[in-house]
Design a protein around this motif. Structure first.
Motif, short mmCIF file in Angstrom:
data_model
loop_
_atom_site.label_atom_id
_atom_site.label_comp_id
_atom_site.label_asym_id
_atom_site.label_seq_id
_atom_site.Cartn_x
_atom_site.Cartn_y
_atom_site.Cartn_z
N LEU A 1 57.28 -11.57 17.01
CA LEU A 1 56.83 -12.43 18.12
C LEU A 1 57.97 -13.27 18.69
N ALA A 2 59.00 -13.53 17.87
CA ALA A 2 60.12 -14.38 18.30
C ALA A 2 61.23 -13.59 18.98
N ARG A 3 61.15 -12.25 18.95
CA ARG A 3 62.21 -11.45 19.60
C ARG A 3 62.23 -11.73 21.10
N LYS A 4 63.43 -11.75 21.68
CA LYS A 4 63.58 -12.09 23.10
C LYS A 4 64.09 -10.91 23.92
N ASP A 5 63.66 -10.86 25.18
CA ASP A 5 64.23 -9.87 26.10
C ASP A 5 65.51 -10.45 26.72
N ALA A 6 66.12 -9.71 27.64
CA ALA A 6 67.40 -10.14 28.23
C ALA A 6 67.28 -11.45 29.00
N ASN B 1 46.96 2.57 21.28
CA ASN B 1 48.13 2.39 22.14
C ASN B 1 49.04 1.37 21.44
N TRP B 2 50.13 1.86 20.84
CA TRP B 2 51.06 0.97 20.13
C TRP B 2 51.93 0.22 21.12
N THR B 3 52.14 -1.06 20.89
CA THR B 3 53.01 -1.88 21.74
C THR B 3 54.48 -1.55 21.51
N ASN B 4 55.23 -1.54 22.60
CA ASN B 4 56.70 -1.39 22.56
C ASN B 4 57.21 -0.31 21.62
N GLU B 5 56.88 0.92 21.95
CA GLU B 5 57.50 2.02 21.23
C GLU B 5 58.95 2.18 21.69
N GLU B 6 59.18 1.97 23.01
CA GLU B 6 60.47 2.35 23.60
C GLU B 6 61.63 1.46 23.19
N PRO C 1 63.30 -4.34 17.93
CA PRO C 1 63.63 -2.92 17.85
C PRO C 1 62.57 -2.04 18.53
N ALA C 2 62.92 -0.76 18.72
CA ALA C 2 61.93 0.21 19.17
C ALA C 2 60.85 0.35 18.09
N MET C 3 59.67 0.78 18.51
CA MET C 3 58.54 1.01 17.57
C MET C 3 58.21 -0.24 16.78
N MET C 4 58.35 -1.41 17.44
CA MET C 4 58.25 -2.66 16.68
C MET C 4 56.85 -2.93 16.14
N ASP D 1 80.00 -1.72 10.01
CA ASP D 1 78.86 -2.38 9.35
C ASP D 1 77.62 -1.55 9.58
N LEU D 2 76.98 -1.16 8.49
CA LEU D 2 75.72 -0.42 8.59
C LEU D 2 74.62 -1.44 8.94
N VAL D 3 74.08 -1.36 10.18
CA VAL D 3 73.10 -2.36 10.61
C VAL D 3 71.67 -1.85 10.49
N TRP D 4 71.49 -0.54 10.33
CA TRP D 4 70.13 0.01 10.18
C TRP D 4 70.24 1.33 9.44
N ARG D 5 69.42 1.48 8.42
CA ARG D 5 69.34 2.77 7.75
C ARG D 5 67.87 3.10 7.57
N LYS D 6 67.43 4.14 8.24
CA LYS D 6 66.03 4.56 8.12
C LYS D 6 66.02 5.91 7.45
N PRO D 7 65.34 6.03 6.31
CA PRO D 7 65.34 7.32 5.63
C PRO D 7 64.61 8.39 6.43
N PRO D 8 64.85 9.67 6.15
CA PRO D 8 64.14 10.74 6.86
C PRO D 8 62.64 10.65 6.59
N THR D 9 61.85 11.16 7.53
CA THR D 9 60.39 11.21 7.38
C THR D 9 59.99 12.60 6.92
N HIS D 10 59.13 12.66 5.91
CA HIS D 10 58.52 13.93 5.54
C HIS D 10 57.03 13.75 5.70
N PHE D 11 56.49 14.33 6.76
CA PHE D 11 55.08 14.10 7.07
C PHE D 11 54.19 14.69 5.98
N ASP D 12 52.97 14.14 5.90
CA ASP D 12 52.03 14.49 4.86
C ASP D 12 51.67 15.98 4.91
N ALA D 13 51.85 16.67 3.78
CA ALA D 13 51.69 18.13 3.75
C ALA D 13 50.28 18.57 4.17
#
Ligand code: ZN
Length: 416
Positions: free
Chosen positions: A157-162, A128-133, A139-142, A324-336
């Motif tokens: 650990l230092a990230r804050k909620d509202a 059960n991964w913490t904070n996917e949403e 960030p999500a999936m942290m 400003d580009l604040v996040w760039r995540k490359p595409p995922t290619h799952f393991d064949a």
């Protein structure tokens, strides 16, 4: 009683019951779930999950970001386990299936193997991964991102909620700050079952999505600076209107994404006028852009075309536009090899299937950067998720869990 592993089926009614049993933790009047990560309802479902894992004979560990690992021993304990699971947190007005299905199906796989007296060669570990949403803490999936080293544990650990509560404080409050160092629970591979969160499987009447890729993401923070002036006395030709500029940029993003469709999507989801007033021409607007594609070349094209459009519109309208580009995540290619294992499991069980790209991000996409990973999708009603109306059928959930189990058995091997 022992039965041949190839005929093994999960207990559909038991899986369905656990999905509905846990949906009471944070149940909303409209039939959805509100279970923000590390809040009181998340503690309740975590306690339930821990109890269920222990009752199934699993050794439960919790890492320092609260992710939970339930280990089922294999004959060969020198190899890292095959991981399977997802997340139990939800959006503020979320549904009963997003994340929950993959986590509880993993538990159901263990229960089924226990009932059938099947020992695997390689151990398996349900997660059960913490904070996917990402709705309470960004960030999500942290947790999976920290697991693969995209962020340090201390940073997260230092990230804050509202309300200004940190992840560390929230973990402490619910008693889920574990001792396992993030990233040290190794896996030989990871398989995540999830609802599709899109309309393709339902539209095509397919039961199983064999997920072979995930979209890359481009996030921008944009700003338009024009000039505030009187709505009555400023002639049209002399205006430097930030909102009219934004209107053109919104349509440009749409046109660019459509040009690369169906392999791209583009969205402006936030826009804020500074000092809005009925009789003032908007002078400053902050906005966001979210562009996605599973194709790296198309991502480059989206970036180039978006910047060119913004420059052209800004020049013509005599305003400033910054992106400003604040996040760039490359595409995922799952393991064949793992993708093939999912496809073979679906075929041997007689389910209709198709290869599919994940439109949303998932923990498995992060994990795929450091280990072989794959995903299994099942249809959800009208493609809707992140909504209390989110729905899936018992038969499709069971089919997904069966594919998950047979994929894991193929990877972990049955001890004879
Ligand atoms: Zn999810």
């Amino acid at each position: 009683m022992k039965q041949p592993a190839s005929n093994l089926q999960i207990d559909s009614a038991r899986l369905w019951d656990t999905i509905h049993e846990t949906a009471k933790f944070g149940a909303t009047p409209k039939g959805g779930v509100r279970r923000l990560t590390l809040g009181p309802e998340d503690k309740l479902v975590r306690d339930w999950f821990r109890g269920a894992c222990e009752a199934a004979g699993l050794e439960v560990r919790v890492d320092t970001l609260g992710s939970m690992f339930g280990l089922r021993r294999g004959r060969n304990m020198t190899k890292p386990p095959i991981g399977l699971g997802s997340h139990l947190d939800t959006q503020p007005t979320g549904g009963k299936f997003d994340g929950v299905l993959g986590t509880l199906a993993a538990l159901e796989v263990v229960r089924t193997l226990n009932d059938a007296g099947i020992e695997t060669e390689v151990p398996i570990c349900i997660v059960n991964w913490t904070n996917e949403e990402g709705s309470r803490f960004a960030p999500a999936m942290m947790a999976s991102a920290a697991y693969v080293g995209d962020f340090t544990t201390d940073d997260i650990l230092a990230r804050k909620d509202a309300e200004g509560v940190t992840v560390a404080e929230a973990l402490d409050r619910i008693g889920y700050c574990g001792k396992t160092v993030v990233g040290t629970q190794k896996f030989s591979g990871f398989v995540e079952l999830h609802i599709e969160q899109g309309p393709i499987l339902e539209a095509e009447g397919k039961t199983i999505g064999v997920v072979d890729s995930g979209q890359g993401v481009l996030w921008y923070d944009g700003k338009i600076t024009g000039f505030e002036s009187h709505a009555g006395s400023t002639p049209m030709a002399l205006r430097r209107d930030a909102l009219a500029t934004l209107a053109e940029i919104v349509l440009a993003v749409e046109a660019i994404a459509r040009k690369h469709s169906p392999n791209a999507v583009g969205t402006i989801g936030e826009a804020v006028i500074a000092n809005p007033s009925r009789n003032v021409i908007p002078g400053e607007i902050a906005f966001t852009v979210d562009c996605r594609s599973a194709d790296a070349a198309i991502m480059d094209a989206l970036d180039k075309e978006l910047r060119a459009a913004a420059t052209e519109i800004a020049g013509r309208r005599k305003v400033d536009v910054t992106l400003d580009l604040v996040w760039r995540k490359p595409p995922t290619h799952f393991d064949a090899r793992l993708v093939d294992a999912v496809e073979n499991a679906a075929k041997s069980l007689g389910y209709s299937s198709r290869r599919i790209t994940s439109g949303a991000g998932h923990d498995a996409c992060n994990l795929n950067t450091v280990m072989p990973a794959a995903m299994v999708f099942v249809p959800c009603k009208d493609g809707v998720s992140h909504n209390e109306l989110e729905d899936a059928t018992q038969a499709d959930c069971a089919a997904g869990a069966n594919v998950l189990m047979h994929t894991v058995l193929a990877l972990a091997g049955v001890a004879s």
